[in-house]
Write a protein that holds these residues in place. Structure first.
Motif, PDB file in Angstrom:
ATOM      1  N   HIS A 191      -8.001  -3.900   3.750  1.00 34.07           N
ATOM      2  CA  HIS A 191      -7.756  -5.479   3.889  1.00 34.07           C
ATOM      3  C   HIS A 191      -6.787  -5.748   5.054  1.00 34.07           C
ATOM      4  O   HIS A 191      -7.235  -6.731   5.699  1.00 34.07           O
TER       5      HIS A 191
ATOM      6  N   ASP B 116      -6.656   4.830  -4.196  1.00 32.66           N
ATOM      7  CA  ASP B 116      -7.890   4.091  -3.829  1.00 32.66           C
ATOM      8  C   ASP B 116      -7.451   2.691  -3.638  1.00 32.66           C
ATOM      9  O   ASP B 116      -7.772   2.024  -2.691  1.00 32.66           O
ATOM     10  N   ALA B 117      -6.274   2.339  -4.548  1.00 36.58           N
ATOM     11  CA  ALA B 117      -5.806   0.863  -4.279  1.00 36.58           C
ATOM     12  C   ALA B 117      -5.133   0.714  -2.967  1.00 36.58           C
ATOM     13  O   ALA B 117      -5.387  -0.273  -2.235  1.00 36.58           O
TER      14      ALA B 117
ATOM     15  N   ASP C 243      -6.466   6.477  -8.829  1.00 38.81           N
ATOM     16  CA  ASP C 243      -6.618   5.151  -8.776  1.00 38.81           C
ATOM     17  C   ASP C 243      -5.609   4.259  -7.795  1.00 38.81           C
ATOM     18  O   ASP C 243      -5.907   3.330  -7.058  1.00 38.81           O
ATOM     19  N   LEU C 244      -4.241   4.850  -7.756  1.00 39.64           N
ATOM     20  CA  LEU C 244      -3.392   4.180  -6.955  1.00 39.64           C
ATOM     21  C   LEU C 244      -3.513   4.526  -5.619  1.00 39.64           C
ATOM     22  O   LEU C 244      -3.513   3.607  -4.580  1.00 39.64           O
TER      23      LEU C 244
ATOM     24  N   ALA D 122       0.937  -1.288   0.141  1.00 44.01           N
ATOM     25  CA  ALA D 122      -0.046  -0.141   0.003  1.00 44.01           C
ATOM     26  C   ALA D 122       0.935   1.204   0.099  1.00 44.01           C
ATOM     27  O   ALA D 122       0.642   2.036  -0.634  1.00 44.01           O
TER      28      ALA D 122
ATOM     29  N   LEU E  90       2.396   1.877  -3.471  1.00 46.18           N
ATOM     30  CA  LEU E  90       1.207   2.323  -4.167  1.00 46.18           C
ATOM     31  C   LEU E  90       1.046   3.791  -3.968  1.00 46.18           C
ATOM     32  O   LEU E  90       0.831   4.543  -5.096  1.00 46.18           O
TER      33      LEU E  90
ATOM     34  N   ALA F 274      -7.693   0.373  -0.115  1.00 43.71           N
ATOM     35  CA  ALA F 274      -8.384  -0.911  -0.007  1.00 43.71           C
ATOM     36  C   ALA F 274      -7.373  -1.860   0.456  1.00 43.71           C
ATOM     37  O   ALA F 274      -7.874  -2.637   1.364  1.00 43.71           O
ATOM     38  N   LEU F 275      -5.929  -1.923   0.178  1.00 42.11           N
ATOM     39  CA  LEU F 275      -5.062  -2.622   0.943  1.00 42.11           C
ATOM     40  C   LEU F 275      -4.966  -2.395   2.433  1.00 42.11           C
ATOM     41  O   LEU F 275      -4.920  -3.423   2.929  1.00 42.11           O
TER      42      LEU F 275
END
Length: 107
Positions: free
Chosen positions: A73, A65-66, A62-63, A12, A15, A69-70
Motif C-alpha cells: 500500500h 501478511d498484514a 497473519d501479522l 508494517a 507488525l 500488504a501495508l
C-alpha cells in the motif's frame, strides 16, 4: 488511497516485529509439551500445547501478511503521488506554453 507511506511502513515494521515475538512465544509454548509424565492428562496437555503453538504460528504469519500488504500500500501511494506530480508538471507546462502562444497571437 489514504495515508502517509512513511507512517504506513513504520506500522508494517511494528507488525513484523510483533510477528517475530509471537513466533518466539510459539517456540516456547511448544517446548512446554516436553513433559516426562505419561497419562491421559499428559496426552491432553501435549495436544493442547500443540494446538496453541500452531495457532500462535498462524497469528505470526497473519501479522507478516498484514505487514506485506501495508508495504504494498505504501508503495502504491508513492507511485500514485509520483504520477500526480508528473501530471501536475505536465499541466503546468501546457498552461505556460498555451499562455506563451496566446500572448504571441495577441501581439
Amino acid at each position: 488511497m489514504i495515508g502517509d507511506p512513511h507512517h504506513i511502513r513504520v506500522l508494517a515494521a511494528r507488525l513484523r516485529a510483533d510477528g517475530e515475538r509471537v513466533r518466539a512465544v510459539a517456540v516456547r509454548v511448544a517446548g512446554t509439551s516436553e513433559v516426562a509424565w505419561q497419562s491421559p492428562a499428559a496426552q491432553s496437555f501435549r495436544a493442547r500445547v500443540h494446538d496453541v503453538a500452531v495457532g500462535l504460528r498462524r497469528v505470526a504469519t497473519d501479522l507478516d501478511d498484514a505487514a506485506l500488504a501495508l508495504d504494498w500500500h505504501a508503495t502504491a501511494l508513492e507511485s500514485v503521488a509520483a504520477a500526480l506530480a508528473r501530471a501536475a508538471a505536465a499541466g503546468e507546462s501546457a498552461v505556460r506554453a498555451g499562455a506563451h502562444e496566446l500572448s504571441a497571437v495577441l501581439r
